[in-house]
Motif scaffolding. Structure first.
Motif, mmCIF file in Angstrom:
data_model
loop_
_atom_site.group_PDB
_atom_site.id
_atom_site.type_symbol
_atom_site.label_atom_id
_atom_site.label_comp_id
_atom_site.label_asym_id
_atom_site.label_seq_id
_atom_site.Cartn_x
_atom_site.Cartn_y
_atom_site.Cartn_z
ATOM 1 N N GLY A 38 41.088 73.127 50.897
ATOM 2 C CA GLY A 38 39.473 72.859 50.678
ATOM 3 C C GLY A 38 38.338 73.703 51.814
ATOM 4 O O GLY A 38 37.842 73.230 51.155
ATOM 5 N N HIS A 39 38.787 75.117 52.361
ATOM 6 C CA HIS A 39 37.843 75.628 52.146
ATOM 7 C C HIS A 39 37.473 76.282 51.321
ATOM 8 O O HIS A 39 38.265 77.121 50.046
ATOM 9 N N GLU A 40 35.997 76.734 51.516
ATOM 10 C CA GLU A 40 35.380 77.616 50.432
ATOM 11 C C GLU A 40 34.545 79.126 51.108
ATOM 12 O O GLU A 40 34.398 78.828 51.928
ATOM 13 N N VAL A 41 34.846 79.585 50.124
ATOM 14 C CA VAL A 41 34.679 81.136 50.337
ATOM 15 C C VAL A 41 33.205 81.095 49.226
ATOM 16 O O VAL A 41 33.759 81.424 47.924
ATOM 17 N N ASP A 58 41.793 85.634 48.383
ATOM 18 C CA ASP A 58 42.349 85.318 49.543
ATOM 19 C C ASP A 58 41.282 84.845 50.440
ATOM 20 O O ASP A 58 40.495 84.835 51.200
ATOM 21 N N CYS A 59 42.153 83.205 51.032
ATOM 22 C CA CYS A 59 40.861 82.150 51.617
ATOM 23 C C CYS A 59 41.067 83.057 53.406
ATOM 24 O O CYS A 59 41.673 83.470 53.645
ATOM 25 N N PRO A 60 40.272 83.403 53.954
ATOM 26 C CA PRO A 60 39.997 84.299 55.040
ATOM 27 C C PRO A 60 40.286 83.090 56.442
ATOM 28 O O PRO A 60 41.017 83.850 57.007
ATOM 29 N N ARG A 61 40.358 82.223 56.148
ATOM 30 C CA ARG A 61 40.990 80.237 57.111
ATOM 31 C C ARG A 61 41.780 80.668 57.101
ATOM 32 O O ARG A 61 42.527 80.206 58.348
ATOM 33 N N CYS A 62 42.870 80.589 55.802
ATOM 34 C CA CYS A 62 43.918 79.788 56.237
ATOM 35 C C CYS A 62 45.387 81.003 55.275
ATOM 36 O O CYS A 62 45.948 80.813 55.309
ATOM 37 N N GLY A 63 44.213 81.542 54.801
ATOM 38 C CA GLY A 63 44.997 82.960 54.255
ATOM 39 C C GLY A 63 46.590 82.816 52.501
ATOM 40 O O GLY A 63 46.275 83.334 51.774
ATOM 41 N N LEU A 64 45.766 81.052 52.279
ATOM 42 C CA LEU A 64 46.102 81.221 51.227
ATOM 43 C C LEU A 64 45.599 81.277 49.899
ATOM 44 O O LEU A 64 44.492 81.691 50.049
ATOM 45 N N ALA A 76 50.594 76.695 46.762
ATOM 46 C CA ALA A 76 50.171 78.251 48.159
ATOM 47 C C ALA A 76 51.680 79.039 47.439
ATOM 48 O O ALA A 76 53.265 78.105 46.964
ATOM 49 N N PRO A 77 51.939 80.081 47.895
ATOM 50 C CA PRO A 77 53.037 80.548 47.339
ATOM 51 C C PRO A 77 54.608 79.935 47.452
ATOM 52 O O PRO A 77 54.126 79.164 49.197
#
Length: 115
Positions: A38-41, A58-64, A76-77
């Motif tokens: 649910g993170h937005e970049v 790539d999400c900077p908070r969780c890397g997904l 997620a991979p």
């Protein structure tokens, strides 16, 4: 402690950097990406016809991986667990093949030892 009137973190000739010194900024477009947590970049890209906006980021908070569809973010991979050499051998050989190889190796060892 060193004395002097120098301002820390500055150098000779340094001054305020504004658009007047750098030139005008290129037109930008901001694209929203969402990950499965649910993170937005919102990275920005140059607004030019030859610039291609990537489908994932790539999400900077969780890397997904993040996608542009908030309702269906990329999954997620899947990480494969570490496999030992024996695990790879067991994938290629059956129990019957393993027993035949073991018997052959033991016979060769006994023959070398003379017993």
């Amino acid at each position: 402690m060193a004395g002097g009137s120098a301002i820390r973190g500055s150098r000779v000739g340094a001054g305020p950097m504004g658009e007047s010194e750098r030139g005008e900024a290129a037109p930008r477009v901001w694209v929203s990406y969402w990950c499965s947590n649910g993170h937005e970049v919102r990275p920005s890209f140059a607004k030019e016809p030859d610039i291609v906006v990537p489908e994932t980021w790539d999400c900077p908070r969780c890397g997904l991986p993040s996608g542009q569809d908030q309702e269906n973010p990329p999954l997620a991979p899947r990480n494969e667990p570490y496999k030992t050499h024996l695990a790879y051998v067991k994938e290629r050989r059956s129990e019957k093949d393993g027993e035949a190889l073991l018997d052959e190796a033991l016979a060769a060892l006994r023959e070398r030892r003379g017993g």
